[in-house]
Structure formats: C-alpha cells, structure tokens
Design a protein around this motif. Structure first.
Motif, short mmCIF file in Angstrom:
data_model
loop_
_atom_site.label_atom_id
_atom_site.label_comp_id
_atom_site.label_asym_id
_atom_site.label_seq_id
_atom_site.Cartn_x
_atom_site.Cartn_y
_atom_site.Cartn_z
N GLN A 77 0.83 -1.20 0.00
CA GLN A 77 0.00 0.00 0.00
C GLN A 77 0.86 1.26 0.00
N ILE A 78 1.94 1.24 0.78
CA ILE A 78 2.83 2.41 0.81
C ILE A 78 3.47 2.61 -0.56
N LYS A 79 3.90 1.52 -1.19
CA LYS A 79 4.55 1.64 -2.50
C LYS A 79 3.57 2.14 -3.58
N VAL A 80 2.33 1.67 -3.54
CA VAL A 80 1.38 2.00 -4.60
C VAL A 80 0.67 3.33 -4.32
N ARG A 81 0.14 3.50 -3.11
CA ARG A 81 -0.68 4.68 -2.81
C ARG A 81 0.02 5.74 -1.98
N GLY A 82 1.04 5.36 -1.27
CA GLY A 82 1.75 6.32 -0.43
C GLY A 82 1.15 6.49 0.95
N LYS A 83 0.08 5.76 1.27
CA LYS A 83 -0.53 5.82 2.60
C LYS A 83 -1.07 4.44 2.96
N ILE A 84 -1.37 4.28 4.24
CA ILE A 84 -1.82 2.98 4.75
C ILE A 84 -3.28 3.09 5.19
N SER A 85 -4.06 2.09 4.84
CA SER A 85 -5.44 1.95 5.31
C SER A 85 -5.51 0.67 6.14
N LEU A 86 -5.61 0.82 7.46
CA LEU A 86 -5.60 -0.34 8.34
C LEU A 86 -6.81 -1.24 8.13
N SER A 87 -7.96 -0.64 7.81
CA SER A 87 -9.15 -1.47 7.59
C SER A 87 -8.98 -2.34 6.34
N LYS A 88 -8.38 -1.80 5.29
CA LYS A 88 -8.14 -2.59 4.09
C LYS A 88 -7.08 -3.67 4.32
N ILE A 89 -6.09 -3.34 5.14
CA ILE A 89 -5.07 -4.34 5.48
C ILE A 89 -5.71 -5.49 6.25
N GLY A 90 -6.54 -5.17 7.23
CA GLY A 90 -7.20 -6.22 8.01
C GLY A 90 -8.14 -7.06 7.17
#
Length: 132
Positions: free
Chosen positions: A89-102
């Motif tokens: 997510q960091i490589k593609v979007r530059g930010k993290i979404s914890l709900s999407k990770i979970g």
C-alpha cells in the motif's frame, strides 16, 4: 444437562473436523435472514475462516504433537501478510489503510488456511494409514 453438553461438544467437534459444514450452515442461516447471496457468502467466509484456523491447529497438533506451537505460526502468518500488504500500500498509494489491510489479510488467510486444511487433512489420513 449432560446430554445438552454432549450434543454441544459433538457439534463443535464436527465443525472443527469439517469446517465446510460450518460454511454451509452459516451460508444457509445468513441467506435465510438477509435474503442476499453476497451477504450470506461474506458471513460464511468470515465465520469459516475461524473454523479453518481451529481445524488447522487441531490437525497440526495431531500430526506433529511434539512440534512448536501452531499458534505461533498462525500469528506470524497473519503479521507477515499484514506487513506485506501494508508495504504494498505504501509503494502504490503512499498511505496505509488499516481497515483494508485487516480485510485483505483475513480474506487471504481464508484461502491459505483452506489449502493448509486440505493438505493437513490428507497428510493425517496418509499418516494414520501407515499404522494399519
């Protein structure tokens, strides 16, 4: 009361040994309540993942009783997948979404634990056939 406890323990034993029964049961109940195939499938996948984790842990314990705890491997698998998805997510979007990770981690582990269940179930059958 003992009969009810016995029925309950057999029910959990069946769900642990055969998580597909839990998948079908949850799907039927969720479809009856919600009248929507997509919601019923989502609920059944979510609940079945818990049942698959229990089944894989039980099969691992039966096949390799003296091995390291399976729960350590399960936690490391979840953390590794979550870290990999977060890094992507960091490589593609530059930010993290914890709900999407979970959510993504839970869905990926459903597939992985399903495959691990099939592999351990067949390994357990093969191992028990050697003693016959």
């Amino acid at each position: 009361m003992a009969i009810l406890a016995s029925i309950w323990s057999y029910f959990w034993a069946v769900l642990t040994a055969l998580p597909i029964v839990g998948f079908v049961l949850v799907y039927a109940i969720a479809f009856f309540v919600k009248k929507n195939h997509h919601d019923a499938l989502t609920w059944s996948i979510t609940i079945s993942n818990v049942l698959l984790i229990r089944a894989v842990a039980a099969a691992y314990g039966v096949i390799w009783p003296n091995a390291m705890s399976v729960w350590l491997w399960i936690v490391l698998l979840f953390l590794g997948i979550a870290l990999l998805i977060g890094w992507m997510q960091i490589k593609v979007r530059g930010k993290i979404s914890l709900s999407k990770i979970g959510f993504s981690t839970w869905r990926i582990t459903f597939v992985l634990f399903g495959l691990a269940y099939i592999m351990l179930f067949s390994t357990g059958i093969w191992k028990s056939m050697q003693f016959v």
